[in-house]
Enzyme design. Sequence first.
Site, PDB file in Angstrom:
ATOM      1  N   ARG A 196       0.982  -1.369   0.069  1.00  0.00           N
ATOM      2  CA  ARG A 196      -0.041  -0.234   0.024  1.00  0.00           C
ATOM      3  C   ARG A 196       0.535   1.480   0.351  1.00  0.00           C
ATOM      4  O   ARG A 196       1.163   1.934  -1.096  1.00  0.00           O
ATOM      5  CB  ARG A 196      -0.684  -0.244   1.386  1.00  0.00           C
ATOM      6  CG  ARG A 196      -2.167   0.712   1.074  1.00  0.00           C
ATOM      7  CD  ARG A 196      -1.410   2.419   1.078  1.00  0.00           C
ATOM      8  NE  ARG A 196      -1.416   2.307   2.417  1.00  0.00           N
ATOM      9  CZ  ARG A 196      -0.676   3.683   3.487  1.00  0.00           C
ATOM     10  NH1 ARG A 196      -1.405   4.854   2.370  1.00  0.00           N
ATOM     11  NH2 ARG A 196      -0.435   4.029   4.826  1.00  0.00           N
ATOM     12  N   ASP A 197       1.290   1.772   1.180  1.00  0.00           N
ATOM     13  CA  ASP A 197       2.002   2.873   1.147  1.00  0.00           C
ATOM     14  C   ASP A 197       3.392   2.815   0.329  1.00  0.00           C
ATOM     15  O   ASP A 197       3.842   3.440  -0.240  1.00  0.00           O
ATOM     16  CB  ASP A 197       2.605   3.211   2.585  1.00  0.00           C
ATOM     17  CG  ASP A 197       3.193   4.322   2.932  1.00  0.00           C
ATOM     18  OD1 ASP A 197       2.798   5.310   2.413  1.00  0.00           O
ATOM     19  OD2 ASP A 197       3.451   4.799   4.242  1.00  0.00           O
ATOM     20  N   ASN A 206       9.510   4.879   3.156  1.00  0.00           N
ATOM     21  CA  ASN A 206       9.173   4.670   4.679  1.00  0.00           C
ATOM     22  C   ASN A 206      10.652   4.022   5.154  1.00  0.00           C
ATOM     23  O   ASN A 206      11.604   3.805   4.440  1.00  0.00           O
ATOM     24  CB  ASN A 206       8.345   2.930   4.306  1.00  0.00           C
ATOM     25  CG  ASN A 206       6.964   3.276   3.787  1.00  0.00           C
ATOM     26  OD1 ASN A 206       6.885   4.323   3.302  1.00  0.00           O
ATOM     27  ND2 ASN A 206       5.459   3.354   4.599  1.00  0.00           N
ATOM     28  N   HIS A 247       4.212   4.666  12.682  1.00  0.00           N
ATOM     29  CA  HIS A 247       4.997   3.753  11.085  1.00  0.00           C
ATOM     30  C   HIS A 247       5.787   5.569  11.023  1.00  0.00           C
ATOM     31  O   HIS A 247       4.874   6.299  10.992  1.00  0.00           O
ATOM     32  CB  HIS A 247       3.279   4.367  10.401  1.00  0.00           C
ATOM     33  CG  HIS A 247       3.569   4.739   9.219  1.00  0.00           C
ATOM     34  ND1 HIS A 247       2.919   3.808   7.988  1.00  0.00           N
ATOM     35  CD2 HIS A 247       3.806   6.091   7.795  1.00  0.00           C
ATOM     36  CE1 HIS A 247       2.718   3.681   6.808  1.00  0.00           C
ATOM     37  NE2 HIS A 247       3.234   4.681   6.842  1.00  0.00           N
ATOM     38  N   HIS A 282       8.791   6.987   8.425  1.00  0.00           N
ATOM     39  CA  HIS A 282       9.736   7.002   7.412  1.00  0.00           C
ATOM     40  C   HIS A 282      11.284   6.764   7.805  1.00  0.00           C
ATOM     41  O   HIS A 282      11.424   7.443   9.107  1.00  0.00           O
ATOM     42  CB  HIS A 282       8.945   8.269   6.772  1.00  0.00           C
ATOM     43  CG  HIS A 282       7.738   7.241   6.053  1.00  0.00           C
ATOM     44  ND1 HIS A 282       7.379   7.630   4.781  1.00  0.00           N
ATOM     45  CD2 HIS A 282       6.592   7.199   6.855  1.00  0.00           C
ATOM     46  CE1 HIS A 282       5.842   6.829   3.792  1.00  0.00           C
ATOM     47  NE2 HIS A 282       5.176   6.830   5.628  1.00  0.00           N
ATOM     48  N   CYS A 285       3.980   9.196   0.454  1.00  0.00           N
ATOM     49  CA  CYS A 285       2.964   9.805   0.645  1.00  0.00           C
ATOM     50  C   CYS A 285       3.180  10.946  -0.885  1.00  0.00           C
ATOM     51  O   CYS A 285       3.511  11.197  -0.590  1.00  0.00           O
ATOM     52  CB  CYS A 285       2.395  10.566   1.797  1.00  0.00           C
ATOM     53  SG  CYS A 285       0.941  10.884   1.741  1.00  0.00           S
TER      54      CYS A 285
END
Lengths: 300, 300
Positions: free
Chosen positions: B12-13, B246, B204, B206, B237
């Site tokens: 996803r990310d 990330n 989460h 990065h 993002c």
Amino acid sequence: MPDVQIIDVSPRDGLQNEQVIVSSEKKRMLIEMLVKSNIRKIEATSFVHPLKVPQMADAEQVLKLCEELSEIELVALIPNLKGFQRAKQTKISEINWVTAATETFNYKNIGMSIEDNFAQFKQLVQESRTLNITICFSIAVSFGCPYEGKVSPVKVISLVERAIEAGANRIGIADTIGIATPKQVKELLTEVLHIAKSIPIAIHLHDTRGMGLANAYAALEAGVKIFETSASGIGGCPFAPGAAGNLATEDLVYMFERMGVKTGIDFEKLLDAADFAASLTSNRSLGRIRQVEKKRGSFG
Amino acid sequence: MPDVQIIDVSPRDGLQNEQVIVSSEKKRMLIEMLVKSNIRKIEATSFVHPLKVPQMADAEQVLKLCEELSEIELVALIPNLKGFQRAKQTKISEINWVTAATETFNYKNIGMSIEDNFAQFKQLVQESRTLNITICFSIAVSFGCPYEGKVSPVKVISLVERAIEAGANRIGIADTIGIATPKQVKELLTEVLHIAKSIPIAIHLHDTRGMGLANAYAALEAGVKIFETSASGIGGCPFAPGAAGNLATEDLVYMFERMGVKTGIDFEKLLDAADFAASLTSNRSLGRIRQVEKKRGSFG
């Protein structure tokens, strides 16, 4: 007054692995740019044998060219007594003696056993004092060795105790190949600081596996106040296979300043020095902050 | 039993910012490789509007292709109620609702105010429970916003309290642009864990400024047990300018395992998944471990 002291080692550790010889004048320019960013202590060169590390053959010339720079302490790395004989002919005020925590690395790096190396160290202490030269004793591969693997903290602690006993003015704990974890750093440095109450302790960091800033944070938490890093993260030890760059000075300064830890360094001018340092090498620069969009923007 | 849980968000990310559309089959292959490395929870896709993020237009198809995979929990990101309407038609067992800590980022990311966004969240809680769907509530830009700069921890804490009150089963604290410092992470997560005693807390991360592992270490020290990272560090993002990758899952696994923190993950197989993840993107991979010589060697 800054909360921490950053010793930039880019002119020595940053360049020593570089195949293309950088001129003494350019090394002097790098040192001057670092000084302009308010870095007050710089490892400028190494009195290693010119055939072993040709890039450092101009040690005397670099120091001579830097004599006019003020408000700066220059450090020279010394691998053996021959190096000390050369160093004491210059106006250097501080030397960084290197002994490894493992026999194999010491042989590869210095060409002798730890005991022989230590015996040489003891011989120069008295003369250094007479000459008013500050002595740092650095312990290479303190967290892991490319030849022997794991390094027992007991070995490092023993060297720390013996170096203090012998008269070292500062101890440097080096993660030469960037293998340390924050847990190792916190545990070992907590113990080293406990032993070495009377003298300052530095940590020398590489970013090979991306743990450089994590280790810097762990060292800070342990109470370390002196950090050895390299502008733009250039560098790597020629005798340590797989060692990528040093931790980038600007990445550390960025993190510390954003945490409220004062470094006393002018970040804009440091980025200029980092750009120049990167231009001198064929190494890929590891400094992350330099890669961030709007790196000189207002946020942070 | 592992000491920590790692949620890989690379499908996803990691992919959402990629311009070239990756086929659903390749996304399924990535998920399968992650499963083979023993990662047990994967953020597989996002039910965002296909015109806003075309790369995620195949959300239903990806989940369908993954139905045969066993021993795995898949998570889908949900930006709004429309996304939830789509999600509940699938067999997804867990959703990740995202609200930002700043109004500007929430508008750019979700297209509505924080209050409107939160009102939508409250509407789906009861239905999710009925459908036996676990609800994670993630707070974007919890440590800093590309539009508003500094973010007050008070705002984040307030959202945490409200999300728990509304019925969230897990809270995610996101450093969407990789701007957090270890000090911020330790302080904020200590407080969040204190408030959210009853439900799990994820972070989460990065690695935009190289602080990813430092922040993971700080979070671990604060007591966090759930980490969201991306194989090979792919990602960023699309609505957060300057956000690089990330934190690389393999870098975190390497650091944790070397610290004695069990992840339960097969490192060799994870590196295979990371290589594959990197091959799917035009992003420069940030994973450092993959770049280290003899990366699969015996040391560590």
